[in-house]
Design an enzyme around this catalytic site. Sequence first.
Site, PDB file in Angstrom:
ATOM      1  N   ASN A 210       0.963  -1.305   0.063  1.00 48.01           N
ATOM      2  CA  ASN A 210      -0.141  -0.029  -0.012  1.00 48.01           C
ATOM      3  C   ASN A 210       1.013   1.363  -0.059  1.00 48.01           C
ATOM      4  OD1 ASN A 210       0.461   0.866   2.653  1.00 48.01           O
ATOM      5  ND2 ASN A 210      -0.433  -1.045   3.226  1.00 48.01           N
ATOM      6  N   ASP A 279      -4.310  -6.863   5.279  1.00 47.68           N
ATOM      7  CA  ASP A 279      -5.138  -7.635   5.952  1.00 47.68           C
ATOM      8  C   ASP A 279      -5.045  -9.053   5.468  1.00 47.68           C
ATOM      9  OD1 ASP A 279      -6.469  -5.851   7.712  1.00 47.68           O
ATOM     10  OD2 ASP A 279      -7.668  -5.065   6.263  1.00 47.68           O
ATOM     11  N   ASP A 308      -4.180 -10.297  13.317  1.00 48.77           N
ATOM     12  CA  ASP A 308      -4.537  -8.764  13.605  1.00 48.77           C
ATOM     13  C   ASP A 308      -3.447  -8.419  14.765  1.00 48.77           C
ATOM     14  OD1 ASP A 308      -5.588  -6.400  14.662  1.00 48.77           O
ATOM     15  OD2 ASP A 308      -7.443  -6.687  13.728  1.00 48.77           O
ATOM     16  N   VAL A 310      -2.380  -5.624  16.141  1.00 46.20           N
ATOM     17  CA  VAL A 310      -2.645  -4.789  17.558  1.00 46.20           C
ATOM     18  C   VAL A 310      -3.786  -5.383  18.426  1.00 46.20           C
ATOM     19  CG1 VAL A 310      -4.633  -3.165  16.421  1.00 46.20           C
ATOM     20  CG2 VAL A 310      -3.192  -2.449  18.116  1.00 46.20           C
ATOM     21  N   PHE A 325      -4.698   2.896  14.693  1.00 44.89           N
ATOM     22  CA  PHE A 325      -4.991   3.982  13.880  1.00 44.89           C
ATOM     23  C   PHE A 325      -6.273   3.351  13.078  1.00 44.89           C
ATOM     24  CE2 PHE A 325      -2.244   7.503  13.223  1.00 44.89           C
ATOM     25  CZ  PHE A 325      -1.291   7.543  14.166  1.00 44.89           C
ATOM     26  N   LYS A 343     -10.860  -4.248  18.863  1.00 44.38           N
ATOM     27  CA  LYS A 343      -9.600  -4.703  19.013  1.00 44.38           C
ATOM     28  C   LYS A 343      -9.228  -4.575  20.684  1.00 44.38           C
ATOM     29  CE  LYS A 343      -8.422  -3.766  14.225  1.00 44.38           C
ATOM     30  NZ  LYS A 343      -7.263  -4.127  13.246  1.00 44.38           N
TER      31      LYS A 343
HETATM   32  O1  PMT Z   1       2.839   6.040   6.551  1.00 43.52           O
HETATM   33  P1  PMT Z   1       2.344   7.432   6.366  1.00 43.52           P
HETATM   34  O2  PMT Z   1       2.459   7.669   4.532  1.00 43.52           O
HETATM   35  O3  PMT Z   1       2.775   8.562   7.046  1.00 43.52           O
HETATM   36  O4  PMT Z   1       0.655   7.567   6.363  1.00 43.52           O
HETATM   37  C1  PMT Z   1       0.277   7.262   7.752  1.00 43.52           C
HETATM   38  C2  PMT Z   1      -1.064   6.260   7.701  1.00 43.52           C
HETATM   39  C3  PMT Z   1      -1.994   6.846   6.929  1.00 43.52           C
HETATM   40  C4  PMT Z   1      -0.519   4.760   7.315  1.00 43.52           C
HETATM   41  C5  PMT Z   1      -1.336   6.059   9.246  1.00 43.52           C
HETATM   42  O5  PMT Z   1      -1.594   7.121   9.790  1.00 43.52           O
HETATM   43  C6  PMT Z   1      -2.412   5.209   9.478  1.00 43.52           C
HETATM   44  O6  PMT Z   1      -3.833   5.591   9.381  1.00 43.52           O
HETATM   45  N1  PMT Z   1      -2.136   3.673   9.907  1.00 43.52           N
HETATM   46  C7  PMT Z   1      -3.143   2.628   9.875  1.00 43.52           C
HETATM   47  C8  PMT Z   1      -3.241   2.038   8.491  1.00 43.52           C
HETATM   48  C9  PMT Z   1      -4.319   1.120   8.509  1.00 43.52           C
HETATM   49  O7  PMT Z   1      -3.888  -0.069   7.951  1.00 43.52           O
HETATM   50  O8  PMT Z   1      -5.665   1.247   8.848  1.00 43.52           O
HETATM   51  P2  PMT Z   1      -6.576  -0.078   9.211  1.00 43.52           P
HETATM   52  O9  PMT Z   1      -7.895   0.742   9.482  1.00 43.52           O
HETATM   53  O10 PMT Z   1      -6.513  -0.950   8.034  1.00 43.52           O
HETATM   54  O11 PMT Z   1      -6.046  -0.801  10.405  1.00 43.52           O
HETATM   55  C10 PMT Z   1      -6.411  -0.561  11.768  1.00 43.52           C
HETATM   56  C11 PMT Z   1      -5.434  -0.748  12.888  1.00 43.52           C
HETATM   57  O12 PMT Z   1      -4.883  -2.046  12.841  1.00 43.52           O
HETATM   58  C12 PMT Z   1      -3.975  -0.115  12.640  1.00 43.52           C
HETATM   59  O13 PMT Z   1      -3.694   0.192  13.846  1.00 43.52           O
HETATM   60  C13 PMT Z   1      -3.286  -1.179  11.764  1.00 43.52           C
HETATM   61  O14 PMT Z   1      -1.901  -0.949  12.141  1.00 43.52           O
HETATM   62  C14 PMT Z   1      -3.772  -2.237  12.685  1.00 43.52           C
HETATM   63  N2  PMT Z   1      -3.676  -3.686  12.107  1.00 43.52           N
HETATM   64  C15 PMT Z   1      -4.360  -3.846  10.828  1.00 43.52           C
HETATM   65  C16 PMT Z   1      -4.301  -5.039  10.188  1.00 43.52           C
HETATM   66  C17 PMT Z   1      -3.746  -6.244  10.783  1.00 43.52           C
HETATM   67  N3  PMT Z   1      -3.562  -7.125  10.116  1.00 43.52           N
HETATM   68  N4  PMT Z   1      -3.029  -5.957  11.840  1.00 43.52           N
HETATM   69  C18 PMT Z   1      -2.992  -4.743  12.481  1.00 43.52           C
HETATM   70  O15 PMT Z   1      -2.487  -4.351  13.647  1.00 43.52           O
END
Ligand code: PMT
Length: 399
Positions: A210, A279, A308, A310, A325, A343
Amino acid sequence: MQTLQDKNIVIGITGGIAAYKIPELVRRLKDQGANVRVVMTDGAKAFITPLTLQAVSGYAVSDSLLDTEAELAMGHIELAKWADLVLVAPATANTLAKFAHGLAADLLSTIILATNAPIVVIPAMNQQMWHAQATQDNIAILQNRQVSIWGPAQGEQACGDLGYGRMIEVAEIVERTCQLYQTKSLTDQHWVITAGPTREAIDPVRYISNHSSGKMGFAIAEAAQQAGASVTLISGPVNLPTPPGVERIDIESAEQLHQQALKSAPKATVFIACAAVADYRVEQVAPHKIKKTNDNEQMQLNLVKNPDIVADVAQLTNKPFTVGFAAETQDVEQYALAKLKRKNLDLIAANDVAQQGQGFNSDNNALTVFSREKQFDIPLANKQIVAQQLVKLISEQLD
Ligand code: PMT
């Protein structure tokens, strides 16, 4: 340690009556540990002398682009680079117009164009001039570029008018400047931060990934380290230098990130999941480069769910304070709150990545941070400022 210890502040003074208050501002900022250098416009010199500002700041005042001696001592570009913060006070309507339209008409407006540092503009002018559409348009342009506007205050003006236009008081400027940097000391704390994208291999030369650049996570690591924490940064493949004093662990895939996170998190006070984790991963990674054939118009990849990360950290018995995030393009609040609960997080920072100029691979960001009970807004600013505010917010929640 003083709040502004070793912070380099350039104060730009322009031609308004409130200029007489700036020597006091310089002294108060120095009391907080700041190094202050003053730049004056010709208009400012009609209200206060450079000698006064030199005496209180301890540095020669800069006032001309064309003064070869001053340029030799510290040229305008060097001054722009030296600054950690540029404060313009008082800022006249004319100054706002110059900044908004990118004029490099004098030393101060040139520094404004040349600096990477956050800029704070503190307007002071007649109330009618403040309300003029042109001034308000210029303010909107500057705010759009993440220039902070402090004030003006309301009250009686030097010209006898009543209304908005007075420069905010020196004590308030000092307090707000300190707030930009004030974070409870995080000494004795260990923060683990994930950053950047993951790469999920398809074959030896291709992967799913991504647009995360890592800038947000690296800025958080730097801000936490500067606030005194020992920091481990677990990063996907990015093109960024490691912030000084930060331990960095490089990973590629979500599974590697999962492994490293679970190793580091049990010792952490705070765990921040800023990484954009895939994911899903490819079920069977091809051992050799997948070849295109004439028969196949389509190709299918079987994907399986990644752990997952976090959520697993938040299940640990000795769970750190866990911050996720949420990068969303619609129904941001609803999805973020659902993730916070699902989570088992302590906080979630929602990122509206549908907005231009913020989020993935941008220098700027804006966050809405949710706990179970409260909401906090961190307005659009460069990622360093956003990170400092996020670190401050998290540290306040730890009590
Ligand atoms: O890196 P930059 O270019 O500075 O951009 C910053 C950002 C946009 C990447 C950052 O600010 C941000 O939003 N990061 C989270 C991106 C994301 O994947 O969000 P999500 O909504 O898909 O995931 C939710 C949370 O679960 C996140 O904290 C993610 O780290 C975590 N996660 C997701 C999937 C997974 N398998 N394991 C996880 O821990």
